[in-house]
Design a protein around this motif. Structure first.
Motif, PDB file in Angstrom:
ATOM      1  N   ILE A 326       0.869  -1.181   0.000  1.00 33.90           N
ATOM      2  CA  ILE A 326       0.000   0.000   0.000  1.00 33.90           C
ATOM      3  C   ILE A 326       0.897   1.219   0.000  1.00 33.90           C
ATOM      4  CG2 ILE A 326      -1.939   1.171   1.111  1.00 33.90           C
ATOM      5  CD1 ILE A 326      -2.534  -1.399   2.565  1.00 33.90           C
ATOM      6  N   ASP A 327       1.018   1.821  -1.161  1.00 34.59           N
ATOM      7  CA  ASP A 327       1.917   2.954  -1.294  1.00 34.59           C
ATOM      8  C   ASP A 327       1.180   4.216  -0.847  1.00 34.59           C
ATOM      9  OD1 ASP A 327       4.420   3.856  -1.861  1.00 34.59           O
ATOM     10  OD2 ASP A 327       4.093   4.126  -4.010  1.00 34.59           O
ATOM     11  N   GLU A 328       1.879   5.057  -0.146  1.00 29.26           N
ATOM     12  CA  GLU A 328       1.324   6.325   0.319  1.00 29.26           C
ATOM     13  C   GLU A 328       0.024   6.129   1.085  1.00 29.26           C
ATOM     14  OE1 GLU A 328       1.656   9.172  -2.871  1.00 29.26           O
ATOM     15  OE2 GLU A 328       3.823   8.848  -2.840  1.00 29.26           O
ATOM     16  N   LEU A 329       0.156   5.369   2.120  1.00 26.29           N
ATOM     17  CA  LEU A 329      -0.946   5.066   3.018  1.00 26.29           C
ATOM     18  C   LEU A 329      -1.594   6.339   3.559  1.00 26.29           C
ATOM     19  CD1 LEU A 329      -2.160   2.574   4.616  1.00 26.29           C
ATOM     20  CD2 LEU A 329      -0.581   3.154   6.423  1.00 26.29           C
ATOM     21  N   ASP A 330      -0.758   7.364   3.772  1.00 30.55           N
ATOM     22  CA  ASP A 330      -1.288   8.611   4.320  1.00 30.55           C
ATOM     23  C   ASP A 330      -2.325   9.229   3.389  1.00 30.55           C
ATOM     24  OD1 ASP A 330       0.941   8.768   2.681  1.00 30.55           O
ATOM     25  OD2 ASP A 330       1.549  10.728   3.391  1.00 30.55           O
ATOM     26  N   LYS A 331      -2.127   9.013   2.063  1.00 29.61           N
ATOM     27  CA  LYS A 331      -3.116   9.560   1.134  1.00 29.61           C
ATOM     28  C   LYS A 331      -4.366   8.695   1.100  1.00 29.61           C
ATOM     29  CE  LYS A 331      -0.067  12.096  -1.854  1.00 29.61           C
ATOM     30  NZ  LYS A 331       0.930  11.810  -2.875  1.00 29.61           N
ATOM     31  N   SER A 332      -4.152   7.383   1.199  1.00 33.23           N
ATOM     32  CA  SER A 332      -5.280   6.452   1.119  1.00 33.23           C
ATOM     33  C   SER A 332      -6.297   6.684   2.214  1.00 33.23           C
ATOM     34  CB  SER A 332      -4.807   5.016   1.270  1.00 33.23           C
ATOM     35  OG  SER A 332      -3.607   4.814   0.627  1.00 33.23           O
ATOM     36  N   PHE A 333      -5.787   6.943   3.385  1.00 30.47           N
ATOM     37  CA  PHE A 333      -6.705   7.040   4.502  1.00 30.47           C
ATOM     38  C   PHE A 333      -6.883   8.470   4.977  1.00 30.47           C
ATOM     39  CE2 PHE A 333      -5.633   2.498   4.856  1.00 30.47           C
ATOM     40  CZ  PHE A 333      -6.918   2.012   4.774  1.00 30.47           C
ATOM     41  N   ALA A 334      -6.522   9.414   4.120  1.00 31.63           N
ATOM     42  CA  ALA A 334      -6.756  10.802   4.481  1.00 31.63           C
ATOM     43  C   ALA A 334      -8.239  10.955   4.755  1.00 31.63           C
ATOM     44  CB  ALA A 334      -6.336  11.714   3.344  1.00 31.63           C
ATOM     45  N   GLY A 335      -8.570  11.690   5.773  1.00 32.71           N
ATOM     46  CA  GLY A 335      -9.977  11.846   6.106  1.00 32.71           C
ATOM     47  C   GLY A 335     -10.511  10.615   6.788  1.00 32.71           C
ATOM     48  N   GLY A 336      -9.627   9.778   7.292  1.00 35.45           N
ATOM     49  CA  GLY A 336     -10.057   8.596   8.047  1.00 35.45           C
ATOM     50  C   GLY A 336     -10.669   9.011   9.358  1.00 35.45           C
ATOM     51  N   THR A 337     -10.239   8.433  10.434  1.00 36.88           N
ATOM     52  CA  THR A 337     -10.832   8.773  11.713  1.00 36.88           C
ATOM     53  C   THR A 337     -10.531  10.223  12.068  1.00 36.88           C
ATOM     54  OG1 THR A 337      -8.877   7.954  12.776  1.00 36.88           O
ATOM     55  CG2 THR A 337     -10.758   6.468  12.675  1.00 36.88           C
ATOM     56  N   GLY A 338     -11.374  10.778  12.863  1.00 40.40           N
ATOM     57  CA  GLY A 338     -11.111  12.120  13.348  1.00 40.40           C
ATOM     58  C   GLY A 338     -11.740  13.195  12.483  1.00 40.40           C
ATOM     59  N   SER A 339     -11.653  13.053  11.183  1.00 35.82           N
ATOM     60  CA  SER A 339     -12.204  14.093  10.339  1.00 35.82           C
ATOM     61  C   SER A 339     -13.725  13.993  10.293  1.00 35.82           C
ATOM     62  CB  SER A 339     -11.645  13.964   8.928  1.00 35.82           C
ATOM     63  OG  SER A 339     -12.265  12.890   8.277  1.00 35.82           O
ATOM     64  N   ALA A 340     -14.323  15.066   9.857  1.00 35.62           N
ATOM     65  CA  ALA A 340     -15.778  15.050   9.757  1.00 35.62           C
ATOM     66  C   ALA A 340     -16.201  14.001   8.742  1.00 35.62           C
ATOM     67  CB  ALA A 340     -16.269  16.421   9.312  1.00 35.62           C
ATOM     68  N   ASP A 341     -17.327  13.405   8.980  1.00 36.04           N
ATOM     69  CA  ASP A 341     -17.765  12.346   8.082  1.00 36.04           C
ATOM     70  C   ASP A 341     -18.328  12.922   6.797  1.00 36.04           C
ATOM     71  OD1 ASP A 341     -18.889   9.678  10.282  1.00 36.04           O
ATOM     72  OD2 ASP A 341     -16.935  10.315   9.615  1.00 36.04           O
ATOM     73  N   SER A 342     -17.435  13.501   5.999  1.00 35.50           N
ATOM     74  CA  SER A 342     -17.901  14.170   4.791  1.00 35.50           C
ATOM     75  C   SER A 342     -18.411  13.158   3.765  1.00 35.50           C
ATOM     76  CB  SER A 342     -16.769  14.996   4.198  1.00 35.50           C
ATOM     77  OG  SER A 342     -15.614  14.190   4.089  1.00 35.50           O
ATOM     78  N   ASP A 343     -17.921  11.922   3.864  1.00 36.81           N
ATOM     79  CA  ASP A 343     -18.340  10.917   2.890  1.00 36.81           C
ATOM     80  C   ASP A 343     -19.284   9.908   3.519  1.00 36.81           C
ATOM     81  OD1 ASP A 343     -16.594   9.715   4.558  1.00 36.81           O
ATOM     82  OD2 ASP A 343     -15.274   8.914   3.012  1.00 36.81           O
ATOM     83  N   ALA A 369       3.570  -0.972   3.823  1.00 36.34           N
ATOM     84  CA  ALA A 369       2.961   0.324   3.570  1.00 36.34           C
ATOM     85  C   ALA A 369       4.026   1.407   3.628  1.00 36.34           C
ATOM     86  CB  ALA A 369       1.892   0.592   4.618  1.00 36.34           C
ATOM     87  N   THR A 370       3.824   2.452   2.820  1.00 34.34           N
ATOM     88  CA  THR A 370       4.725   3.593   2.893  1.00 34.34           C
ATOM     89  C   THR A 370       3.904   4.841   3.193  1.00 34.34           C
ATOM     90  OG1 THR A 370       4.557   4.407   0.618  1.00 34.34           O
ATOM     91  CG2 THR A 370       6.087   2.583   1.010  1.00 34.34           C
ATOM     92  N   ALA A 371       4.558   5.836   3.753  1.00 31.08           N
ATOM     93  CA  ALA A 371       3.870   7.102   4.009  1.00 31.08           C
ATOM     94  C   ALA A 371       4.875   8.239   4.001  1.00 31.08           C
ATOM     95  CB  ALA A 371       3.134   7.048   5.336  1.00 31.08           C
ATOM     96  N   ASN A 372       4.450   9.377   3.472  1.00 33.69           N
ATOM     97  CA  ASN A 372       5.322  10.552   3.435  1.00 33.69           C
ATOM     98  C   ASN A 372       5.066  11.490   4.607  1.00 33.69           C
ATOM     99  OD1 ASN A 372       6.680   9.959   1.010  1.00 33.69           O
ATOM    100  ND2 ASN A 372       4.948  10.738  -0.179  1.00 33.69           N
ATOM    101  N   ARG A 373       3.864  11.411   5.148  1.00 33.45           N
ATOM    102  CA  ARG A 373       3.512  12.339   6.229  1.00 33.45           C
ATOM    103  C   ARG A 373       2.804  11.574   7.322  1.00 33.45           C
ATOM    104  NH1 ARG A 373       1.189  17.469   2.987  1.00 33.45           N
ATOM    105  NH2 ARG A 373       1.380  18.366   5.060  1.00 33.45           N
ATOM    106  N   ILE A 374       2.933  12.076   8.528  1.00 34.91           N
ATOM    107  CA  ILE A 374       2.286  11.358   9.619  1.00 34.91           C
ATOM    108  C   ILE A 374       1.018  12.036  10.095  1.00 34.91           C
ATOM    109  CG2 ILE A 374       3.950   9.878  10.795  1.00 34.91           C
ATOM    110  CD1 ILE A 374       4.049  12.987  12.299  1.00 34.91           C
ATOM    111  N   GLU A 375       0.932  13.361   9.871  1.00 40.58           N
ATOM    112  CA  GLU A 375      -0.197  14.047  10.496  1.00 40.58           C
ATOM    113  C   GLU A 375      -1.536  13.629   9.882  1.00 40.58           C
ATOM    114  OE1 GLU A 375       2.273  15.416   8.909  1.00 40.58           O
ATOM    115  OE2 GLU A 375       1.524  16.847   7.444  1.00 40.58           O
TER     116      GLU A 375
END
Ligand code: ADP
Ligand code: MG
Length: 503
Positions: A326-343, A369-375
């Protein structure tokens, strides 16, 4: 597991949701379970086109007036004898208030009787009202044993139907991960194409399988020609990977070693994270499948994304041992937990099911998995124990840069003595591996345009003309480093790390 289905049926679960694209195989399995029971259970199948027909009977033998789902469920309630009532694709109707109510009535009236409703469908759609009553079960893809039957049938048609045990095993392994129909198709195709089924046909089957897997669009087979030696630096990470080259063998199990679960490679862009993940396939001798999270999401229908993910994971499991990339996991799960349930909460549900799968999986699928950012990465991913190890890939130090120059220059020219690698390494402070490679390419273009061989000076000029990402993104890089210092293991050797702190 198929045993699981059998247990549920034995235990008289009144409502079973069986997820599968393989209706015929699943029906056969249920009929077999029913026939093996001490108290024989009849099996009925409902479709919206036929209404209710007893399993094994001609299509014309349909029960009168059972086309509508409501009427069909009612009919099932009225039956006195033990029975399994399979409803195909009821998910299309399940959100109707009436259907839901009838199903609940059925469940209530089935208690203590030998009657069971099985909802068979390729997608999971369970209304909240039924969530507590239903057991959802994934119908597994064919085992080697079942594939063996398919293979035997096809091998009868070729000239030399005798296949040695060894080759048979290879032919079977090659088709793992396919449905029965798909397996039949690839065996038939190989048999027709070559007029035989031998070791050389394994390749045909594998390439057919790759196509089929590619067609589902979520998983992709990757073939990487580079080996781990094409990566400069990252010694600790390489050592970790090399040490586990045989971690998925029978021998490792006998020795008592646990199967590695997965690793997360975190770090600065362009420093070789994706490349090292891909080269692990060859190092370990395992197939690598890329899971494209972007394609998992499907807003067209509720439950679709979850089904996509589940199918992809099931495929990966069925061809295991394998690496799931899973490349760029941070992008895949952006808006995962914590964010507003926009979807509508889809991404957090997907994220949740992925974590659950990681937690519970017993099959040898190694998640890389790889990730470029943690936040942007949900905290749950980073919790201890989720991955075997979290590695942090930093910008290369001078020795590593020298090695990267050596690797990329050797790839393009056989004699590299004419380059002063130490000088190049010194002049490329703050450059990532990708930027070093780009500088070499830029130098080559420059010289090529002037119709001459490229030199040290061309590379130096290219380095000078480049503003490395680390300088435009100093803050992000520093933040990442600070975060990683305490929570991740450095991918480069500790001496390199030491020098970095000194400089
Ligand atoms: N440490 C390295 N050694 C050799 N080449 C590298 C290294 N890091 C990056 N590269 C080159 O840059 C390309 C892009 O790197 P990539 O693995 O995609 O970086 P990341 O995934 O960390 O952003 C690689 O394919 C490789 O050619
Ligand atoms: Mg990458």
């Amino acid at each position: 597991m198929k045993e699981e289905l059998s247990i549920l049926v034995q235990a008289q679960y009144p409502l079973i949701y069986l997820l599968t694209p393989e209706e015929e195989r699943a029906e056969q399995a249920i009929a077999k379970i029913a026939a093996e029971k001490t108290q024989h259970q009849r099996v009925f199948v409902w479709t919206v086109t036929q209404g209710i027909v007893e399993y094994g009977q001609a299509r014309q033998q349909t029960q009168h007036n059972t086309i509508s789902p409501q009427a069909a469920i009612q009919w099932a309630i009225q039956q006195r004898d033990p029975g399994i009532f399979i409803f195909k694709d009821l998910h299309e109707f399940i959100s109707s208030a009436e259907v839901k109510r009838w199903l609940r009535d059925a469940i209530a009236s089935f208690k203590g009787t030998e009657k069971i409703v099985v909802l068979m469908s390729p997608v999971q759609e369970v209304p909240i009202e039924l969530e507590k009553e239903v057991v959802v079960l994934d119908f597994p893809l064919p085992t080697m044993q079942e594939l063996n039957q398919v293979l035997s049938k096809q091998s009868e048609k070729v000239r030399n139907p005798r296949i040695s045990t060894e080759i048979r095993e290879k032919l079977l392994k090659a088709a793992l991960g396919l449905t029965r129909d798909e397996a039949e198709k690839v065996y038939r195709k190989a048999a027709v194409k070559a007029g035989r089924l031998t070791e050389s046909e394994v390749e045909i089957i594998l390439s057919e399988k790759k196509q089929l897997i590619r067609r589902n669009g979520i998983l992709e087979y990757i073939e990487e020609d580079e080996t781990i030696d094409a990566i400069g630096g990252l010694e600790e990470l390489k050592h970790w990977l090399r040490q586990r080259s045989n971690a998925f063998t029978e021998r490792a199990r006998e020795y008592g070693l646990p199967q590695p679960k997965g690793m997360l490679i975190l770090g600065v862009p362009g420093c070789g994270k994706s490349l090292i993940a891909k080269t692990t396939s060859r190092l370990w001798g395992l197939p690598i499948l890329r899971l494209d999270m972007g394609r998992v999401y499907d807003g067209s229908m509720v439950g679709r994304s979850e089904a996509n993910l589940r199918n992809a994971l099931k495929t990966a499991e069925s061809i295991s041992p394998a690496i799931l990339f899973i490349d760029e996991l941070d992008k895949s799960f952006a808006g995962g937990t914590g964010s507003a349930d926009s979807d509508g909460g889809t991404s957090s549900r997907i994220f949740g099911s992925f974590l659950t799968w990681m937690q519970e999986k017993t099959s040898p699928v190694f998640v890389m998995a790889t990730a470029n950012r943690i936040e942007r990465l949900p905290g749950e991913f980073l919790r201890k124990g989720r991955f075997d190890e979290i590695f942090f890939v930093d910008l290369p130090v001078p020795e590593e840069r020298q090695e990267i120059f050596r690797i990329h220059l050797s790839k393009r020219r056989s004699e590299i003595e004419r380059f002063d690698l130490a000088q190049l390494a010194n002049m490329s402070d703050g450059f990532s591996g990708a930027e070093i490679e780009q500088a070499i390419v830029a130098a080559m273009y420059e010289a090529f345009a002037q119709d001459r061989e490229f030199t040290q000076l061309d590379i130096i000029a290219a380095l000078k003309a480049t503003l490395p990402l680390s300088r435009t993104m100093t803050e992000q890089v520093t933040a990442l480093r600070n975060w990683a210092r305490e929570r991740a293991r450095p991918a480069a050797s500790s001496t390199a790390e030491y020098q970095r702190l000194e400089s």
